[in-house]
Design an enzyme around this catalytic site. Sequence first.
Site, PDB file in Angstrom:
ATOM      1  N   CYS A  88     -13.906  -6.531 -13.577  1.00 16.81           N
ATOM      2  CA  CYS A  88     -13.389  -6.494 -12.218  1.00 16.81           C
ATOM      3  C   CYS A  88     -13.942  -5.647 -11.198  1.00 16.81           C
ATOM      4  CB  CYS A  88     -11.890  -5.733 -12.417  1.00 16.81           C
ATOM      5  SG  CYS A  88     -10.857  -6.543 -13.485  1.00 16.81           S
ATOM      6  N   HIS A 146      -9.608  -2.380  -5.843  1.00 19.73           N
ATOM      7  CA  HIS A 146      -9.298  -3.650  -6.764  1.00 19.73           C
ATOM      8  C   HIS A 146      -8.035  -3.611  -6.808  1.00 19.73           C
ATOM      9  CE1 HIS A 146      -9.145  -6.072  -9.956  1.00 19.73           C
ATOM     10  NE2 HIS A 146      -8.920  -5.036 -11.050  1.00 19.73           N
ATOM     11  N   ASN A 185      -4.006  -9.891 -10.488  1.00 20.04           N
ATOM     12  CA  ASN A 185      -5.321  -9.464 -10.486  1.00 20.04           C
ATOM     13  C   ASN A 185      -6.150 -10.592 -10.779  1.00 20.04           C
ATOM     14  OD1 ASN A 185      -7.532  -8.375 -11.698  1.00 20.04           O
ATOM     15  ND2 ASN A 185      -6.542  -6.845 -12.976  1.00 20.04           N
TER      16      ASN A 185
HETATM   17  O1  UT7 Z   1      -8.218  -4.937 -13.638  1.00 17.90           O
HETATM   18  C1  UT7 Z   1      -8.298  -3.845 -14.554  1.00 17.90           C
HETATM   19  C2  UT7 Z   1      -7.516  -4.145 -15.762  1.00 17.90           C
HETATM   20  N1  UT7 Z   1      -6.014  -4.075 -15.732  1.00 17.90           N
HETATM   21  C3  UT7 Z   1      -5.293  -2.897 -15.215  1.00 17.90           C
HETATM   22  O2  UT7 Z   1      -5.789  -1.968 -14.429  1.00 17.90           O
HETATM   23  C4  UT7 Z   1      -4.038  -2.737 -15.847  1.00 17.90           C
HETATM   24  C5  UT7 Z   1      -3.661  -1.333 -15.595  1.00 17.90           C
HETATM   25  N2  UT7 Z   1      -2.297  -1.114 -16.354  1.00 17.90           N
HETATM   26  C6  UT7 Z   1      -1.076  -1.378 -15.978  1.00 17.90           C
HETATM   27  O3  UT7 Z   1      -1.063  -2.120 -14.954  1.00 17.90           O
HETATM   28  C7  UT7 Z   1       0.194  -1.120 -16.806  1.00 17.90           C
HETATM   29  O4  UT7 Z   1      -0.348  -0.215 -17.986  1.00 17.90           O
HETATM   30  C8  UT7 Z   1       0.610  -2.437 -17.246  1.00 17.90           C
HETATM   31  C9  UT7 Z   1       1.397  -3.228 -16.146  1.00 17.90           C
HETATM   32  C10 UT7 Z   1      -0.112  -3.260 -18.035  1.00 17.90           C
HETATM   33  C11 UT7 Z   1       1.941  -1.966 -18.194  1.00 17.90           C
HETATM   34  O5  UT7 Z   1       2.866  -1.108 -17.434  1.00 17.90           O
HETATM   35  P1  UT7 Z   1       3.193   0.302 -18.281  1.00 17.90           P
HETATM   36  O6  UT7 Z   1       4.167   0.850 -17.386  1.00 17.90           O
HETATM   37  O7  UT7 Z   1       2.087   0.834 -18.625  1.00 17.90           O
HETATM   38  O8  UT7 Z   1       4.085  -0.403 -19.360  1.00 17.90           O
HETATM   39  P2  UT7 Z   1       3.926  -0.170 -21.166  1.00 17.90           P
HETATM   40  O9  UT7 Z   1       2.614  -0.648 -21.472  1.00 17.90           O
HETATM   41  O10 UT7 Z   1       3.891   1.336 -21.473  1.00 17.90           O
HETATM   42  O11 UT7 Z   1       5.001  -0.733 -21.713  1.00 17.90           O
HETATM   43  C12 UT7 Z   1       6.197  -0.073 -21.504  1.00 17.90           C
HETATM   44  C13 UT7 Z   1       7.443  -0.936 -21.824  1.00 17.90           C
HETATM   45  C14 UT7 Z   1       7.025  -1.262 -23.538  1.00 17.90           C
HETATM   46  O12 UT7 Z   1       8.552  -1.566 -24.305  1.00 17.90           O
HETATM   47  P3  UT7 Z   1       8.890  -0.477 -25.035  1.00 17.90           P
HETATM   48  O13 UT7 Z   1       7.847  -0.278 -26.175  1.00 17.90           O
HETATM   49  O14 UT7 Z   1       8.982   1.019 -24.191  1.00 17.90           O
HETATM   50  O15 UT7 Z   1      10.309  -0.925 -25.572  1.00 17.90           O
HETATM   51  C15 UT7 Z   1       6.539  -2.771 -23.284  1.00 17.90           C
HETATM   52  O16 UT7 Z   1       6.729  -3.697 -24.577  1.00 17.90           O
HETATM   53  O17 UT7 Z   1       7.660  -2.179 -21.178  1.00 17.90           O
HETATM   54  C16 UT7 Z   1       7.410  -3.278 -21.934  1.00 17.90           C
HETATM   55  N3  UT7 Z   1       6.755  -4.436 -21.621  1.00 17.90           N
HETATM   56  C17 UT7 Z   1       7.348  -5.414 -20.739  1.00 17.90           C
HETATM   57  N4  UT7 Z   1       8.666  -5.517 -20.342  1.00 17.90           N
HETATM   58  C18 UT7 Z   1       9.038  -6.546 -19.836  1.00 17.90           C
HETATM   59  C19 UT7 Z   1       5.260  -4.610 -21.492  1.00 17.90           C
HETATM   60  N5  UT7 Z   1       5.075  -5.667 -20.674  1.00 17.90           N
HETATM   61  C20 UT7 Z   1       6.138  -6.237 -20.214  1.00 17.90           C
HETATM   62  C21 UT7 Z   1       6.859  -7.154 -19.443  1.00 17.90           C
HETATM   63  N6  UT7 Z   1       8.034  -7.249 -19.113  1.00 17.90           N
HETATM   64  N7  UT7 Z   1       5.940  -8.194 -18.913  1.00 17.90           N
END
Ligand code: UT7
Length: 316
Positions: free
Chosen positions: A114, A242, A272
Site C-alpha cells: 500500500c 492511505h 482499500n
Molecule cells: O492497507 C493496509 C492493510 N490493512 C489495514 O490497514 C487494515 C487495518 N485493520 C483494520 O482495519 C481492522 O483491524 C479490521 C477492519 C480488519 C478488523 O477490525 P477490528 O476492529 O480489528 O476487528 P477484529 O479483527 O478484532 O475482530 C473483532 C470481531 C471478531 O469476532 P469475535 O472474535 O470478537 O467474536 C471477528 O471475528 O469481529 C469479527 N469480524 C467480523 N464480524 C462481522 C471480523 N470481520 C468481520 C466482518 N463482519 N466482516
Amino acid sequence: MNGIKIVGTGYAAPSKIVTNDDLAKIVETNDEWITSRTGISRRHHMAQGETITDMTVQAARKALESSGISVDSIGACIVATLTPDTLVPSAACVLQRELGLPMDIPCFDLNAACTGFLYALHTMECLLAASERKFGLVIGAENLSRIINWSDRGTCILFGDGAGAAVVESRPEWNSISAVLGCHGDAQILRVPGVETAERSLISMEGTKVFKFAVEAVPYCMDQVLAKTGMTIDDVDFFVFHQANARIIDLVVRKYHIPQEKYYKNIAEYGNPSAASIPLVIGELHEMGKVGHGSRVLVVGFGGGLTWGGALVEFA
Ligand code: UT7
C-alpha cells in the site's frame, strides 16, 4: 538534487460495484459492522475482462491530458502494484507499449504494497534528477479482487481495485518531496504468497496488528516529514492518507487537530485499493479543485512489508 512537483493527475475505477450487502451474501457479515468498523460502503472490483492494463492506460491518459505534455517528454514510468496482469512483462512495460512512451527510458513495476505510490514518487525523483527528459509517469494500480480469500470475512470486505496516475516534473530549483520511507521486514502480519508456491496466493492479514502499526506509523511519518521540511501542520494545504480504515484517519486528524476541509476520505466508495489508494485520492481532489497550482500536500501511507512512507508533495 532536483525536486519534483505534480503537473497532472488521472484515475480509473473498475465498473463492477460490490456493496456491503453483496458481501453479506458470501460471508457472515453485515452493512452495520463493515461501515462502523471500517467506513467502507462499496468497493469497485474489476469485472470479467477488465485488466490492470485497462486501468493504467485510462489513468495515465487522463494524467497526461491534464498535464498537457506529450508522451515524448516522459523520462521514466513506474507502476506501483502487487497485482500486475503478468509478472513479465511488467505493467509498466505494457503501459509503455500502449501509450507509445519513448523506448530509451526505464519502465518497471515496484512493489511496496500500500506504500507503493510513495516509494515510486521518491524513486522517480531520483531517476529524473539524472535524466535528460524531465517528466515522469507514476502510477498506483491494483486488481486485489483477484487475490481475495472469499471465505475470510476479516479481509474480503476491505479491498478494492483501481488505478491513479500522476505526471511529475523535475526542476533543480524545486524542493525535494522530502520522502521518509521504511519497512519492518515482517513476513506474517500481512501476506500474499508468490505464484506457484505451496501456499495459495491469497491475501491474509492480522488486521488488529496492522491497525496498531498504522496508528503509530502515520504520526511517525508526519512528524518526520514536518521536521525534514521545517513546516508545521498549519503550513500544509492538504493531507492525503492511505485509505485502509476510516478509523485510522479519524484518530490521526483528531491527534493533529486537522480541520475537516484539509483532508479527504474516499474509502466509503473504493475500500482499500492498496497502491492505488493514494493516487486515487489525489486524482479526485485535483479533479474537484481542492488541490492544484501551488498546493502543498502531506501524503502518508503504510502497508504490507510492513512498509511506511510520507512525503511533502507539491503541485506545480
Ligand atoms: O492497507 C493496509 C492493510 N490493512 C489495514 O490497514 C487494515 C487495518 N485493520 C483494520 O482495519 C481492522 O483491524 C479490521 C477492519 C480488519 C478488523 O477490525 P477490528 O476492529 O480489528 O476487528 P477484529 O479483527 O478484532 O475482530 C473483532 C470481531 C471478531 O469476532 P469475535 O472474535 O470478537 O467474536 C471477528 O471475528 O469481529 C469479527 N469480524 C467480523 N464480524 C462481522 C471480523 N470481520 C468481520 C466482518 N463482519 N466482516
